[in-house]
Enzyme design. Structure first.
Site, mmCIF file in Angstrom:
data_model
loop_
_atom_site.group_PDB
_atom_site.id
_atom_site.type_symbol
_atom_site.label_atom_id
_atom_site.label_comp_id
_atom_site.label_asym_id
_atom_site.label_seq_id
_atom_site.Cartn_x
_atom_site.Cartn_y
_atom_site.Cartn_z
ATOM 1 N N ASN A 1 -3.127 0.288 -14.597
ATOM 2 C CA ASN A 1 -1.467 0.641 -14.595
ATOM 3 C C ASN A 1 -1.177 0.139 -15.527
ATOM 4 O O ASN A 1 -0.987 -1.567 -15.783
ATOM 5 C CB ASN A 1 -0.676 -0.035 -13.059
ATOM 6 C CG ASN A 1 0.586 -0.131 -13.054
ATOM 7 O OD1 ASN A 1 1.470 -0.006 -13.485
ATOM 8 N ND2 ASN A 1 0.884 0.328 -11.535
ATOM 9 N N CYS B 1 7.680 -1.581 -13.016
ATOM 10 C CA CYS B 1 6.620 -0.008 -13.014
ATOM 11 C C CYS B 1 8.200 0.457 -13.429
ATOM 12 O O CYS B 1 7.598 1.330 -14.871
ATOM 13 C CB CYS B 1 5.649 0.030 -12.453
ATOM 14 S SG CYS B 1 4.923 -0.894 -12.364
ATOM 15 N N HIS C 1 5.130 7.757 -13.461
ATOM 16 C CA HIS C 1 4.465 6.234 -13.425
ATOM 17 C C HIS C 1 2.842 6.786 -13.796
ATOM 18 O O HIS C 1 2.121 6.556 -12.161
ATOM 19 C CB HIS C 1 4.916 5.705 -12.866
ATOM 20 C CG HIS C 1 4.130 3.621 -12.957
ATOM 21 N ND1 HIS C 1 3.622 3.178 -14.296
ATOM 22 C CD2 HIS C 1 3.382 3.022 -12.250
ATOM 23 C CE1 HIS C 1 3.539 2.543 -14.025
ATOM 24 N NE2 HIS C 1 3.446 1.881 -12.168
HETATM 25 O O1 UT7 Z 1 2.686 -0.592 -9.760
HETATM 26 C C1 UT7 Z 1 2.518 -0.829 -8.523
HETATM 27 C C2 UT7 Z 1 1.504 -1.386 -8.262
HETATM 28 N N1 UT7 Z 1 0.519 -1.114 -7.351
HETATM 29 C C3 UT7 Z 1 0.133 -0.258 -7.015
HETATM 30 O O2 UT7 Z 1 -0.132 1.275 -7.332
HETATM 31 C C4 UT7 Z 1 -1.110 0.197 -5.327
HETATM 32 C C5 UT7 Z 1 -0.600 1.758 -4.403
HETATM 33 N N2 UT7 Z 1 -1.208 0.616 -3.289
HETATM 34 C C6 UT7 Z 1 -2.798 0.754 -3.553
HETATM 35 O O3 UT7 Z 1 -3.422 2.569 -4.697
HETATM 36 C C7 UT7 Z 1 -4.353 1.048 -2.265
HETATM 37 O O4 UT7 Z 1 -2.718 0.331 -1.613
HETATM 38 C C8 UT7 Z 1 -5.216 0.576 -3.347
HETATM 39 C C9 UT7 Z 1 -5.971 0.886 -4.186
HETATM 40 C C10 UT7 Z 1 -4.437 -1.061 -3.861
HETATM 41 C C11 UT7 Z 1 -5.642 0.111 -2.226
HETATM 42 O O5 UT7 Z 1 -6.831 0.700 -1.503
HETATM 43 P P1 UT7 Z 1 -6.665 1.170 -0.083
HETATM 44 O O6 UT7 Z 1 -7.265 2.158 0.442
HETATM 45 O O7 UT7 Z 1 -4.501 0.669 0.365
HETATM 46 O O8 UT7 Z 1 -7.451 -0.310 0.558
HETATM 47 P P2 UT7 Z 1 -7.157 -1.367 1.824
HETATM 48 O O9 UT7 Z 1 -5.957 -2.280 0.678
HETATM 49 O O10 UT7 Z 1 -6.680 -1.062 2.257
HETATM 50 O O11 UT7 Z 1 -8.273 -1.672 1.501
HETATM 51 C C12 UT7 Z 1 -9.416 -1.314 2.291
HETATM 52 C C13 UT7 Z 1 -11.222 -2.145 1.845
HETATM 53 C C14 UT7 Z 1 -10.662 -3.294 2.250
HETATM 54 O O12 UT7 Z 1 -12.331 -4.584 2.745
HETATM 55 P P3 UT7 Z 1 -12.049 -3.892 4.554
HETATM 56 O O13 UT7 Z 1 -10.921 -4.588 5.101
HETATM 57 O O14 UT7 Z 1 -12.051 -2.261 4.930
HETATM 58 O O15 UT7 Z 1 -13.853 -4.242 4.835
HETATM 59 C C15 UT7 Z 1 -10.515 -4.135 0.987
HETATM 60 O O16 UT7 Z 1 -11.058 -5.470 1.418
HETATM 61 O O17 UT7 Z 1 -11.437 -2.729 0.570
HETATM 62 C C16 UT7 Z 1 -11.108 -3.414 -0.145
HETATM 63 N N3 UT7 Z 1 -11.250 -4.079 -1.171
HETATM 64 C C17 UT7 Z 1 -12.023 -3.805 -2.099
HETATM 65 N N4 UT7 Z 1 -13.517 -2.872 -2.298
HETATM 66 C C18 UT7 Z 1 -13.653 -3.859 -3.310
HETATM 67 C C19 UT7 Z 1 -10.174 -3.940 -1.991
HETATM 68 N N5 UT7 Z 1 -10.058 -4.231 -2.796
HETATM 69 C C20 UT7 Z 1 -11.447 -3.467 -3.250
HETATM 70 C C21 UT7 Z 1 -12.474 -3.637 -4.886
HETATM 71 N N6 UT7 Z 1 -13.366 -3.701 -4.605
HETATM 72 N N7 UT7 Z 1 -11.552 -4.053 -6.140
#
Ligand code: UT7
Length: 314
Positions: free
Chosen positions: A271, A113, A241
């Site tokens: 992204n 990125c 970005h």
């Molecule tokens: O260029 C770099 C690219 N990467 C990024 O920019 C990512 C940076 N990170 C983020 O933006 C965040 O970490 C995410 C948006 C990817 C995830 O957000 P989070 O608040 O860190 O969520 P999490 O991974 O802790 O997941 C929370 C819950 C989980 O369920 P449980 O375990 O609490 O029951 C996940 O399984 O959300 C669930 N989950 C989803 N639910 C619905 C994960 N992905 C999804 C989804 N839809 N797509």
């Protein structure tokens, strides 16, 4: 020493738009979760037969026509991409053939990125050294070809697209003011794509990426401003970005920048990795928000990890 003046820019997004509701039909997710956590509502997705080089080529042609240069004037073409058509030839060489850039030296840069900022930094160094006068820099990505459509944690984040800047050596006090790029391979494990193993898959420690993105993009943005005796008041817009709206808002918060000073286009592009800054720039320009004479601050963080910041007077 010459400055690198921005004389042309262009962007291209594939026609097909995939909304969060479309994704919720193929995986266990929903618009509400994706919108609140990432700010993404939809993304452009390339057709099967539309390659990264096709997206980059289209962005280049638009930038070239704005620049008023001829194809034979381009001496160097750098393509930033994490999704090359092939490992070799480089996507830059493929675009050279498609665009017929007979006089260009062509190579790719891999910095995920941060790729567009890395490529601009290289272009700027070549121009300042006097080696090349007219340089095209493309950020082009077909992220959709890396996506595992069964992995809701990563599939919802990305989109496809391309953007291009054409820079020219100039005696005017305009163009790239300064750039800083940095790397730390020590944290490389937080975001990977292994194309060799059987399980071709993006692995991501989401919250770690999030923390590094907010702290490193805001720190390096402050660093480049201080280095150039500038403050946010000297900047028309900050273009970070476009990874995620919460990351962009976090950067603005840590920099004490009001959101009306920040360009945010993540809702309809998602992204697009190395394409995200030029795509956001071109759209803000088309909307009349960026004008000649404006000073902008770009910043990015990507896998590697790599990050950077760049000041440019348009
Ligand atoms: O260029 C770099 C690219 N990467 C990024 O920019 C990512 C940076 N990170 C983020 O933006 C965040 O970490 C995410 C948006 C990817 C995830 O957000 P989070 O608040 O860190 O969520 P999490 O991974 O802790 O997941 C929370 C819950 C989980 O369920 P449980 O375990 O609490 O029951 C996940 O399984 O959300 C669930 N989950 C989803 N639910 C619905 C994960 N992905 C999804 C989804 N839809 N797509």
């Amino acid at each position: 020493m010459k400055s690198s003046k921005l004389i042309g820019f262009g962007a291209y997004s594939p026609k097909k738009i995939v909304t969060n509701d479309d994704l919720s039909k193929i995986m266990d997710t929903n618009d509400e979760w994706i919108s609140t956590r990432t700010g993404v509502k939809s993304r452009h997705i390339a057709e099967e037969n539309e390659q990264t080089s096709d997206l980059g080529h289209k962005a280049f042609e638009q930038a070239l026509s704005r620049s008023k240069l001829q194809k034979e004037d381009i001496e160097l073409l750098i393509v930033a991409t994490a999704t090359p058509d092939l490992l070799f030839p480089s996507t830059a060489c493929i675009i050279q053939k498609k665009a017929d850039l007979k006089n260009a030296v062509c190579f790719d840069v891999t910095a995920a990125c941060s790729g567009f900022l890395y490529a601009l930094s290289i272009a700027n160094a070549y121009i300042k050294s006097g080696k090349y006068k007219n340089v095209a820099v493309i950020g082009a990505e077909k992220m959709s070809k890396l996506i595992d459509w069964t992995d809701r944690a990563t599939a919802i984040l990305f989109g496809d697209g391309a953007g291009c800047f054409i820079l020219q050596a100039s005696d005017e006090e305009t163009g790239i003011i300064d750039d800083i790029i940095k790397s730390s391979g020590y944290e490389g494990d937080i975001l990977t794509y292994d194309y060799i193993s059987a399980e071709k898959k993006i692995t991501m420690q989401g919250s770690e990426v999030f923390k590094h993105a907010v702290s490193k993009m805001s720190d390096i943005s402050k660093e480049i401003l201080e280095k150039n005796n500038m403050t946010l008041n000297d900047i028309k817009y900050l273009i970070p970005h476009q990874a995620n709206s919460r990351i962009v808002e976090g950067v603005a918060k840590y920099m004490d920048a009001p959101m009306d000073k920040v360009i945010m286009k993540v809702d309809h592009f998602a992204n697009t990795s190395s394409a995200s800054i030029p795509l956001a720039f071109c759209e803000a320009y088309e909307e009349g928000n960026i004008k000649e004479g404006d000073t902008l601050l770009f910043t990015a963080l990507g896998a590697g990890i790599t990050w950077g910041a760049l000041l440019i007077k348009v």
